[in-house]
Write an enzyme that holds these catalytic residues in place. Structure first.
Site, PDB file in Angstrom:
ATOM      1  NE  ARG A  39      35.136  70.286  30.166  1.00 13.16           N
ATOM      2  CZ  ARG A  39      36.340  70.453  30.710  1.00 13.16           C
ATOM      3  NH1 ARG A  39      36.881  69.515  31.466  1.00 13.16           N
ATOM      4  NH2 ARG A  39      37.005  71.591  30.521  1.00 13.16           N
ATOM      5  CB  CYS A  95      40.148  67.819  43.995  1.00  7.87           C
ATOM      6  SG  CYS A  95      40.794  66.176  44.228  1.00  7.87           S
TER       7      CYS A  95
HETATM    8  P1  HMG Z   1      43.021  54.648  27.032  1.00  4.45           P
HETATM    9  O1  HMG Z   1      42.532  53.653  28.034  1.00  4.45           O
HETATM   10  O2  HMG Z   1      44.501  54.804  26.852  1.00  4.45           O
HETATM   11  O3  HMG Z   1      42.326  54.452  25.584  1.00  4.45           O
HETATM   12  O4  HMG Z   1      42.398  56.042  27.386  1.00  4.45           O
HETATM   13  P2  HMG Z   1      42.236  53.317  24.558  1.00  4.45           P
HETATM   14  O5  HMG Z   1      42.240  53.969  23.219  1.00  4.45           O
HETATM   15  O6  HMG Z   1      43.238  52.237  24.832  1.00  4.45           O
HETATM   16  O7  HMG Z   1      40.759  52.759  24.830  1.00  4.45           O
HETATM   17  C1  HMG Z   1      40.385  52.075  25.998  1.00  4.45           C
HETATM   18  C2  HMG Z   1      38.900  51.862  25.998  1.00  4.45           C
HETATM   19  O8  HMG Z   1      38.221  53.134  26.031  1.00  4.45           O
HETATM   20  C3  HMG Z   1      38.379  51.175  24.752  1.00  4.45           C
HETATM   21  O9  HMG Z   1      37.215  50.453  25.130  1.00  4.45           O
HETATM   22  C4  HMG Z   1      37.958  52.316  23.883  1.00  4.45           C
HETATM   23  O10 HMG Z   1      36.993  51.979  22.927  1.00  4.45           O
HETATM   24  C5  HMG Z   1      37.385  53.276  24.890  1.00  4.45           C
HETATM   25  P3  HMG Z   1      37.276  48.862  25.441  1.00  4.45           P
HETATM   26  O11 HMG Z   1      37.781  48.249  24.159  1.00  4.45           O
HETATM   27  O12 HMG Z   1      38.236  48.708  26.584  1.00  4.45           O
HETATM   28  O13 HMG Z   1      35.857  48.530  25.788  1.00  4.45           O
HETATM   29  N1  HMG Z   1      37.423  54.672  24.435  1.00  4.45           N
HETATM   30  C6  HMG Z   1      36.360  55.489  24.376  1.00  4.45           C
HETATM   31  N2  HMG Z   1      35.067  55.300  24.681  1.00  4.45           N
HETATM   32  C7  HMG Z   1      34.228  56.333  24.481  1.00  4.45           C
HETATM   33  N3  HMG Z   1      34.623  57.534  24.012  1.00  4.45           N
HETATM   34  C8  HMG Z   1      35.923  57.759  23.719  1.00  4.45           C
HETATM   35  C9  HMG Z   1      36.850  56.700  23.890  1.00  4.45           C
HETATM   36  N4  HMG Z   1      38.166  56.588  23.690  1.00  4.45           N
HETATM   37  C10 HMG Z   1      38.509  55.360  24.015  1.00  4.45           C
HETATM   38  N5  HMG Z   1      36.301  58.963  23.272  1.00  4.45           N
HETATM   39  C11 HMG Z   1      41.563  58.221  26.789  1.00  4.45           C
HETATM   40  C12 HMG Z   1      42.679  57.205  26.624  1.00  4.45           C
HETATM   41  C13 HMG Z   1      42.036  59.524  26.209  1.00  4.45           C
HETATM   42  C14 HMG Z   1      40.330  57.743  26.040  1.00  4.45           C
HETATM   43  C15 HMG Z   1      41.253  58.339  28.299  1.00  4.45           C
HETATM   44  O14 HMG Z   1      42.441  58.570  28.981  1.00  4.45           O
HETATM   45  C16 HMG Z   1      40.284  59.441  28.594  1.00  4.45           C
HETATM   46  O15 HMG Z   1      39.108  59.353  28.261  1.00  4.45           O
HETATM   47  N6  HMG Z   1      40.751  60.499  29.253  1.00  4.45           N
HETATM   48  C17 HMG Z   1      39.943  61.690  29.519  1.00  4.45           C
HETATM   49  C18 HMG Z   1      40.128  62.172  30.919  1.00  4.45           C
HETATM   50  C19 HMG Z   1      39.290  63.394  31.137  1.00  4.45           C
HETATM   51  O16 HMG Z   1      38.192  63.498  30.641  1.00  4.45           O
HETATM   52  N7  HMG Z   1      39.814  64.355  31.922  1.00  4.45           N
HETATM   53  C20 HMG Z   1      39.113  65.572  32.222  1.00  4.45           C
HETATM   54  C21 HMG Z   1      39.009  66.501  31.067  1.00  4.45           C
HETATM   55  S1  HMG Z   1      40.501  67.460  30.814  1.00  4.45           S
HETATM   56  C22 HMG Z   1      40.345  68.781  31.919  1.00  4.45           C
HETATM   57  O17 HMG Z   1      39.454  68.806  32.735  1.00  4.45           O
HETATM   58  C23 HMG Z   1      41.312  69.940  31.804  1.00  4.45           C
HETATM   59  C24 HMG Z   1      40.675  71.205  31.219  1.00  4.45           C
HETATM   60  O18 HMG Z   1      39.540  71.619  32.007  1.00  4.45           O
HETATM   61  C25 HMG Z   1      41.706  72.347  31.179  1.00  4.45           C
HETATM   62  C26 HMG Z   1      42.419  72.526  32.519  1.00  4.45           C
HETATM   63  O19 HMG Z   1      41.752  72.799  33.545  1.00  4.45           O
HETATM   64  O20 HMG Z   1      43.636  72.390  32.493  1.00  4.45           O
HETATM   65  C27 HMG Z   1      40.177  70.969  29.774  1.00  4.45           C
HETATM   66 MG    MG Z   2      39.698  72.779  33.787  1.00  4.14          MG
END
Ligand code: HMG
Ligand code: MG
Length: 282
Positions: A12, A237
């Site tokens: 992941r 990155c």
């Molecule tokens: P948004 O654009 O504000 O969301 O994104 P929305 O609710 O307005 O939805 C926009 C569109 O996305 C809609 O579709 C939703 O249905 C769809 P449309 O109507 O435009 O066709 N949608 C989804 N589709 C599938 N699955 C879902 C989902 N949610 C909405 N779950 C959102 C907000 C949170 C969804 C977006 O910003 C996002 O997905 N962000 C995730 C980013 C990410 O994955 N980052 C990496 C993981 S975190 C990390 O790596 C840190 C960690 O390792 C710890 C560390 O190192 O610090 C954990």
């Molecule tokens: Mg991380």
């Protein structure tokens, strides 16, 4: 001998950063290799918006394709209720919600403020409780934020405490950009430990600055016994050539063993998975 648990992040956190779109079969092969190494938890997918992270769009295919090993919990990230429902339909064993200690990263990563993100997690926690599914919490940018700079320890502590109060069984503290020093990790942990016991904390340290192993040693001194890592040091990155990803699982394993600690992992199986992981790096 003292036991330390390593939680494998490669499929992941590692692969989400790879530029090349990796076919599901390759991800499945990596997870299957990891399943032989003795992990109790492997994070295999995230059910986030596929527009935001295209690399993770095939999470359901990955979960459907893996050979599940007994005793392993296959985890998935879920940013909202839609993600939780997708994770359940795909058969994830447990899920994780993720917040940030800094406003800048919260906006950039999940498009909302910290407070809004915590509100968004409430229905996820309710659905998880009803389905009897365990939820892990992440706090990103616990010491440094790429947008806001230094993050006050009290802020990391506050968000960690809120995730625990919501019902997470453990909070993983993320040095998201690998900029922390052992001193910063100490100050952050001392603040968090005022609210959350060490037994419910994990360290999630990226190795961009090359100090993740030192940061783990500092955390060990303060009682933390769970660490996240990515086999082969997967991640990094795409816009910073040479930047490291999560600290490499095999490096953490070797350091812990040198310190007289046990991980329960099979070093040969770990190496086999690390070799696959290194071959996947862009
Ligand atoms: P948004 O654009 O504000 O969301 O994104 P929305 O609710 O307005 O939805 C926009 C569109 O996305 C809609 O579709 C939703 O249905 C769809 P449309 O109507 O435009 O066709 N949608 C989804 N589709 C599938 N699955 C879902 C989902 N949610 C909405 N779950 C959102 C907000 C949170 C969804 C977006 O910003 C996002 O997905 N962000 C995730 C980013 C990410 O994955 N980052 C990496 C993981 S975190 C990390 O790596 C840190 C960690 O390792 C710890 C560390 O190192 O610090 C954990
Ligand atoms: Mg991380």
């Amino acid at each position: 001998m003292d036991e330390v648990e390593l939680v494998e992040m490669g499929p992941r956190d590692g692969l989400q950063n790879e530029k090349r779109l990796i076919p599901a079969e390759e991800k499945i092969a990596l997870v299957d290799a990891l399943s032989q190494a003795g992990f109790r938890r492997i994070e295999v997918a995230s059910f986030v918006s596929p527009k935001w992270v295209p690399q993770m769009a095939d999470g359901a295919e990955v979960l459907a394709g893996i050979k599940r090993a007994e005793g392993v919990s296959y985890m998935a990230l879920t940013p909202n209720l839609k993600g939780f429902e997708r994770a359940m339909a795909a058969g994830a064993d447990e899920v994780a919600i993720f917040a940030s200690a800094s406003e800048g990263f919260s906006q950039a990563n999940i498009n909302c403020s910290i407070a809004e993100s915590l509100e968004r997690f409430v229905p996820v926690m309710e659905a998880a409780r009803a389905a009897k599914v365990k939820v892990r919490g992440y706090v990103s940018c616990v010491t440094d934020c790429p947008y806001d700079g230094d993050v006050p320890p009290a802020k990391a502590a506050q968000v960690a405490q809120e995730l625990m109060a919501m019902g997470c069984y453990e909070v993983s503290l993320g040095d998201t950009i690998g900029a922390a020093t052992p001193e910063k990790i100490r100050d952050m942990l001392l603040a968090v430990l005022d609210h959350v016991p060490a037994e419910q904390l994990a360290g999630h340290y990226h190795d961009t600055g090359g100090r993740a192993l030192e940061n783990i040693e500092m955390s060990l001194e303060l009682g933390v016994r769970v660490f996240d890592a990515s086999v082969g040091g997967l991640g990094g990155c795409p816009y910073a050539p040479g930047a490291a990803g999560n600290v490499a699982t095999e490096d953490v394993h070797d350091r812990l063993v040198a310190l007289g600690l046990a991980t329960g992992l099979d070093r040969a199986a770990l190496e086999a998975a690390a070799e696959i992981a290194r071959g996947m790096r862009g």
